[in-house]
Enzyme design. Structure first.
Site, PDB file in Angstrom:
ATOM      1  N   GLU A  41      24.792   8.653 -30.213  1.00 41.33           N
ATOM      2  CA  GLU A  41      26.133   8.834 -29.673  1.00 41.33           C
ATOM      3  C   GLU A  41      26.842   7.478 -29.713  1.00 41.33           C
ATOM      4  OE1 GLU A  41      27.863  10.441 -25.368  1.00 41.33           O
ATOM      5  OE2 GLU A  41      25.932   9.413 -25.460  1.00 41.33           O
ATOM      6  N   LYS A 107      31.295  17.051 -27.837  1.00 42.80           N
ATOM      7  CA  LYS A 107      30.388  17.118 -26.686  1.00 42.80           C
ATOM      8  C   LYS A 107      30.959  18.021 -25.592  1.00 42.80           C
ATOM      9  CE  LYS A 107      28.174  13.829 -23.470  1.00 42.80           C
ATOM     10  NZ  LYS A 107      28.180  12.388 -23.091  1.00 42.80           N
ATOM     11  N   CYS A 143      23.679  13.624 -25.783  1.00 41.69           N
ATOM     12  CA  CYS A 143      23.355  12.917 -24.548  1.00 41.69           C
ATOM     13  C   CYS A 143      23.292  13.810 -23.298  1.00 41.69           C
ATOM     14  CB  CYS A 143      24.339  11.764 -24.357  1.00 41.69           C
ATOM     15  SG  CYS A 143      23.679  10.430 -23.296  1.00 41.69           S
TER      16      CYS A 143
END
Length: 264
Positions: A41, A107, A143
């Site tokens: 990321e 995300k 993440c």
């Protein structure tokens, strides 16, 4: 069998410098026969940087340059970047490019935790994303997504047998233990391979970063469908190449049929 490289780097605030890191690591992965290279990321620019001025669409110059690197080495390259959001914030986007594919996963779960508020500058995505390499379907995650099992089981429902995840994990007491636990747990939840590549610890690389931003601890990890760690890096920048045996997914799903046994 798919050979996947985890390219653990420490990105800086300068996208062109980070592109050079991508180029070098992909060349190293290609030399070892990898078909996929997974970066962290925020590969494009580290957290703690003003992101909106750097954000570009997935057909912009930075992503196009990554695509050229992927084509040069005939690989799928997965790397975190930032794309513009209509509301003035950015999307935290995981670019997947190469092998005839070029797309971004925005995300879904934003890191509003441990005193950090990602949602102040980042807008949430809403759509799942999958790619394929050599007829193997792979799901994308980023993440903080790793704390939400449903994302991984939904990706598995859509045919994913390998999950590719970029991360920039926040440091702190117990955070490495949480990282390892969650990666293994999500592999078990989805009975899939989980390939999780995080930012290296900037202190090891001597890179100055924002002291309060989640800028990485290293320890990129590969977990099998049974939740077994089969490969892991240390804290510093490095490349790890792992052969992922997709046949293990079917065997594991036969012996631990949690996807088939769900009732909720």
């Amino acid at each position: 069998m798919v050979r996947i490289a985890l390219c653990q780097i420490t990105s800086t605030a300068v996208p062109s410098d980070n592109l050079a890191l991508v180029r070098d690591a992909v060349a190293r992965a290609a030399a070892e026969g990898a078909a996929v290279a997974v970066f962290p990321e925020a590969t494009m620019a580290s957290f703690g940087t003003s992101l909106a001025p750097l954000a570009e669409p997935v057909d912009g110059p930075w992503a196009t340059a990554v695509a050229s690197i992927a084509v040069e080495h005939d690989m799928l390259v997965v790397a975190g970047m930032f794309t513009p959001s209509p509301d003035g914030r950015v999307f935290n986007t995981l670019l997947a490019t190469g092998r005839g594919q070029h797309l971004g996963y925005d995300k879904i779960h934003l890191f509003d935790a441990f005193g950090f508020a990602e949602s102040r500058t980042v807008a949430a995505g809403s759509d799942l994303a999958l790619v394929s390499v050599d007829d193997v379907t792979m799901g994308l995650a980023t993440c903080y997504d790793v704390r939400f099992p449903e994302l991984f089981t939904r990706l598995a429902d859509r045919g994913a047998t390998v999950m590719l995840m970029g991360a920039s994990w926040g440091a702190g007491p117990g955070k490495r233990e949480q990282w390892e636990l969650l990666v293994r747990a999500r592999a078990l939840d989805s009975t899939s391979w989980l390939v999780a590549c995080g930012q290296a610890d900037p202190a090891v690389a001597g890179v100055e970063v924002h002291p309060k931003a989640p800028t990485g601890i290293g320890y990129s990890t590969v977990a099998s469908p049974a939740g077994v760690v089969v490969g892991q890096l240390g804290a510093g920048p490095d490349v790890l190449v792992v052969d992922v045996d997709v046949a293990q997914v079917e065997k594991t799903r036969e012996s631990i049929p949690v996807l088939a046994n769900r009732r909720l």
